[in-house]
Design a protein around this motif. Sequence first.
Motif, PDB file in Angstrom:
ATOM      1  N   ARG A  98       0.842  -1.202   0.000  1.00 34.51           N
ATOM      2  CA  ARG A  98       0.000   0.000   0.000  1.00 34.51           C
ATOM      3  C   ARG A  98       0.877   1.253   0.000  1.00 34.51           C
ATOM      4  O   ARG A  98       0.587   2.220  -0.698  1.00 34.51           O
ATOM      5  CB  ARG A  98      -0.942  -0.007   1.203  1.00 34.51           C
ATOM      6  N   ASP A  99       1.952   1.215   0.780  1.00 34.75           N
ATOM      7  CA  ASP A  99       2.875   2.350   0.825  1.00 34.75           C
ATOM      8  C   ASP A  99       3.547   2.565  -0.537  1.00 34.75           C
ATOM      9  O   ASP A  99       3.701   3.701  -0.982  1.00 34.75           O
ATOM     10  CB  ASP A  99       3.944   2.142   1.898  1.00 34.75           C
ATOM     11  N   LYS A 100       3.944   1.471  -1.199  1.00 36.06           N
ATOM     12  CA  LYS A 100       4.590   1.579  -2.509  1.00 36.06           C
ATOM     13  C   LYS A 100       3.626   2.160  -3.547  1.00 36.06           C
ATOM     14  O   LYS A 100       4.017   2.999  -4.359  1.00 36.06           O
ATOM     15  CB  LYS A 100       5.095   0.212  -2.972  1.00 36.06           C
ATOM     16  N   LEU A 101       2.380   1.707  -3.520  1.00 36.25           N
ATOM     17  CA  LEU A 101       1.388   2.243  -4.454  1.00 36.25           C
ATOM     18  C   LEU A 101       1.206   3.738  -4.228  1.00 36.25           C
ATOM     19  O   LEU A 101       1.244   4.528  -5.175  1.00 36.25           O
ATOM     20  CB  LEU A 101       0.053   1.516  -4.284  1.00 36.25           C
ATOM     21  N   ALA A 102       1.020   4.137  -2.968  1.00 32.95           N
ATOM     22  CA  ALA A 102       0.808   5.553  -2.648  1.00 32.95           C
ATOM     23  C   ALA A 102       2.023   6.396  -3.036  1.00 32.95           C
ATOM     24  O   ALA A 102       1.874   7.503  -3.552  1.00 32.95           O
ATOM     25  CB  ALA A 102       0.488   5.718  -1.170  1.00 32.95           C
ATOM     26  N   ALA A 103       3.227   5.863  -2.809  1.00 31.25           N
ATOM     27  CA  ALA A 103       4.446   6.604  -3.143  1.00 31.25           C
ATOM     28  C   ALA A 103       4.573   6.839  -4.647  1.00 31.25           C
ATOM     29  O   ALA A 103       5.260   7.763  -5.068  1.00 31.25           O
ATOM     30  CB  ALA A 103       5.679   5.856  -2.633  1.00 31.25           C
ATOM     31  N   HIS A 104       3.905   6.025  -5.435  1.00 32.53           N
ATOM     32  CA  HIS A 104       3.955   6.172  -6.890  1.00 32.53           C
ATOM     33  C   HIS A 104       2.671   6.774  -7.451  1.00 32.53           C
ATOM     34  O   HIS A 104       2.372   6.634  -8.627  1.00 32.53           O
ATOM     35  CB  HIS A 104       4.267   4.832  -7.543  1.00 32.53           C
ATOM     36  N   GLY A 105       1.896   7.419  -6.586  1.00 34.44           N
ATOM     37  CA  GLY A 105       0.722   8.147  -7.054  1.00 34.44           C
ATOM     38  C   GLY A 105      -0.504   7.313  -7.323  1.00 34.44           C
ATOM     39  O   GLY A 105      -1.428   7.760  -7.981  1.00 34.44           O
ATOM     40  N   ILE A 106      -0.542   6.077  -6.805  1.00 39.00           N
ATOM     41  CA  ILE A 106      -1.703   5.210  -6.961  1.00 39.00           C
ATOM     42  C   ILE A 106      -2.353   5.050  -5.598  1.00 39.00           C
ATOM     43  O   ILE A 106      -1.719   4.580  -4.659  1.00 39.00           O
ATOM     44  CB  ILE A 106      -1.313   3.835  -7.525  1.00 39.00           C
ATOM     45  N   ALA A 107      -3.609   5.461  -5.487  1.00 37.02           N
ATOM     46  CA  ALA A 107      -4.308   5.366  -4.215  1.00 37.02           C
ATOM     47  C   ALA A 107      -4.774   3.939  -3.984  1.00 37.02           C
ATOM     48  O   ALA A 107      -5.585   3.425  -4.754  1.00 37.02           O
ATOM     49  CB  ALA A 107      -5.495   6.313  -4.186  1.00 37.02           C
TER      50      ALA A 107
END
Length: 165
Positions: A98-107
Amino acid sequence: MRVPARPVSEIRTLVEALPDPELPVIGLGDLGVIRSVAPGADGVLEVEVTPTYLGCPALPAIVSAIQQVLTAGGHPDGRVRQVLTPPWTTDRITAAGRDKLAAHGIAPPAPAHGDGPVLVQLAGVLCPHCGSRATRPHSTFGPARCQSIMRCTACHELFPHLTAL
């Protein structure tokens, strides 16, 4: 010359680190699609995969990448098996994923918390750019079938949102 067989734990680590073809910022392990890596009843190494949904167009690429890891790891007879029950849900995404997705602009979707009914999220999806919940749907069609597009009304940015399943 046959490659010496690597231990199951090493193969599992390598398989889980493979990037998802549609979301390459996250590994298959963090996405939660790898069920198990273990010898089957016949002793042949088997990787169980649960696709994010039936008909996932990335599944052939995932199977091919896993098969390459098995062969390079000394398990050329290893197999990849689809497991559809229980079905994959976004709750299988790890906290790191979840953190990796958020860090790349994916909620990422909020965890569902249990087997009960799916709760309607009253607050908006957290914007990965500014952290605001002042977001709204922009398009049900995103860069992949499992994503939609959201718009943040605070920073005015568009961003993909991994659709909750």
